[in-house]
Write an enzyme that holds these catalytic residues in place. Structure first.
Site, PDB file in Angstrom:
ATOM      1  N   ASP A  99      14.941 -21.344 -27.529  1.00 62.51           N
ATOM      2  CA  ASP A  99      14.713 -20.430 -28.668  1.00 62.51           C
ATOM      3  C   ASP A  99      13.259 -20.219 -29.072  1.00 62.51           C
ATOM      4  O   ASP A  99      12.962 -20.100 -30.261  1.00 62.51           O
ATOM      5  CB  ASP A  99      15.481 -20.903 -29.902  1.00 62.51           C
ATOM      6  CG  ASP A  99      16.969 -20.994 -29.698  1.00 62.51           C
ATOM      7  OD1 ASP A  99      17.466 -20.520 -28.663  1.00 62.51           O
ATOM      8  OD2 ASP A  99      17.653 -21.552 -30.569  1.00 62.51           O
TER       9      ASP A  99
ATOM     10  N   CYS B 126      18.480 -26.450 -33.424  1.00 63.04           N
ATOM     11  CA  CYS B 126      18.846 -26.221 -32.026  1.00 63.04           C
ATOM     12  C   CYS B 126      18.298 -27.292 -31.086  1.00 63.04           C
ATOM     13  O   CYS B 126      18.958 -27.629 -30.105  1.00 63.04           O
ATOM     14  CB  CYS B 126      18.408 -24.830 -31.591  1.00 63.04           C
ATOM     15  SG  CYS B 126      19.246 -23.543 -32.563  1.00 63.04           S
TER      16      CYS B 126
ATOM     17  N   LYS C 109      22.804 -17.836 -25.938  1.00 67.00           N
ATOM     18  CA  LYS C 109      23.721 -18.656 -26.733  1.00 67.00           C
ATOM     19  C   LYS C 109      23.912 -18.046 -28.114  1.00 67.00           C
ATOM     20  O   LYS C 109      23.116 -17.223 -28.556  1.00 67.00           O
ATOM     21  CB  LYS C 109      23.211 -20.096 -26.841  1.00 67.00           C
ATOM     22  CG  LYS C 109      21.946 -20.265 -27.664  1.00 67.00           C
ATOM     23  CD  LYS C 109      21.557 -21.730 -27.739  1.00 67.00           C
ATOM     24  CE  LYS C 109      20.314 -21.986 -28.526  1.00 67.00           C
ATOM     25  NZ  LYS C 109      20.422 -21.806 -29.966  1.00 67.00           N
TER      26      LYS C 109
END
Length: 183
Positions: free
Chosen positions: A9, A119, A86
């Site tokens: 990310d 995350c 995701k």
């Protein structure tokens, strides 16, 4: 034993003027880019770029088809590198990341990315639960301050608390410099 890099990310919404600005994302991204460069030089087929796409507009960031959801320029994937999309904090949940790692004989993973408390934490814990030996590059991760009720916790405290919790039982936690010296 094969090692893979998982970049989690590192996306535009986490940087200046993004919809979810983090504390010091540029420094973390620059360190992640150093780790990425090392992997490109030494382990070309085992690089996984994870991109979070919001499954609901209520998240407020990483919205589909927005500039904010795009991977940041510091860690853009090359054409042959793996891209995993995701919708949850855990990079393994409802993705083919685990299958791709196993297909490539990967037994060890190195994790970098954003946000440390969400995350990164979820992905590191899942990797260990799935049996992967895990290394976390602490200065190649970033987070933000959090608050609840009338309490505010600084980004630095959040980062160190989560990294400290992962260190040892879950991951070998080291700096970018130490990783590059050891490998």
């Amino acid at each position: 034993m094969s090692t893979a890099l998982i970049i989690v990310d590192i996306q535009n919404d986490y940087f200046t003027n993004g919809k979810m600005e983090l504390s010091n994302p540029d420094k973390a991204a620059a360190n992640a880019a150093k780790i990425l460069h090392w992997f490109r030089q030494n382990n070309k087929d085992h690089i996984f770029h994870v991109q979070h796409i919001a499954s609901s507009p209520e998240l407020g960031f990483f919205l589909p088809d927005t500039q904010g959801a795009e991977l940041h320029e510091t860690v853009l994937p090359l054409e042959h590198e793996n891209r995993i999309v995701k919708n949850f904090p855990n990079s393994f949940l409802k993705t083919d990341l685990e299958n791709k790692l196993r297909e490539n004989g990967v037994t060890k993973v190195v994790v970098v990315g954003m946000m440390t408390h969400m995350c990164i934490d979820a992905t590191v814990r899942a990797a260990v639960d799935l049996g992967f030996e895990t290394t976390l590059i602490d200065d190649a991760c970033a987070t933000r301050a959090l608050s609840y009720q009338d309490k505010v916790v600084s980004a630095e405290q959040i980062h160190y608390a989560f990294v400290g919790a992962l260190s040892g039982m879950y991951a070998n936690v080291i700096s970018t410099e130490d990783f590059l010296k050891q490998n």
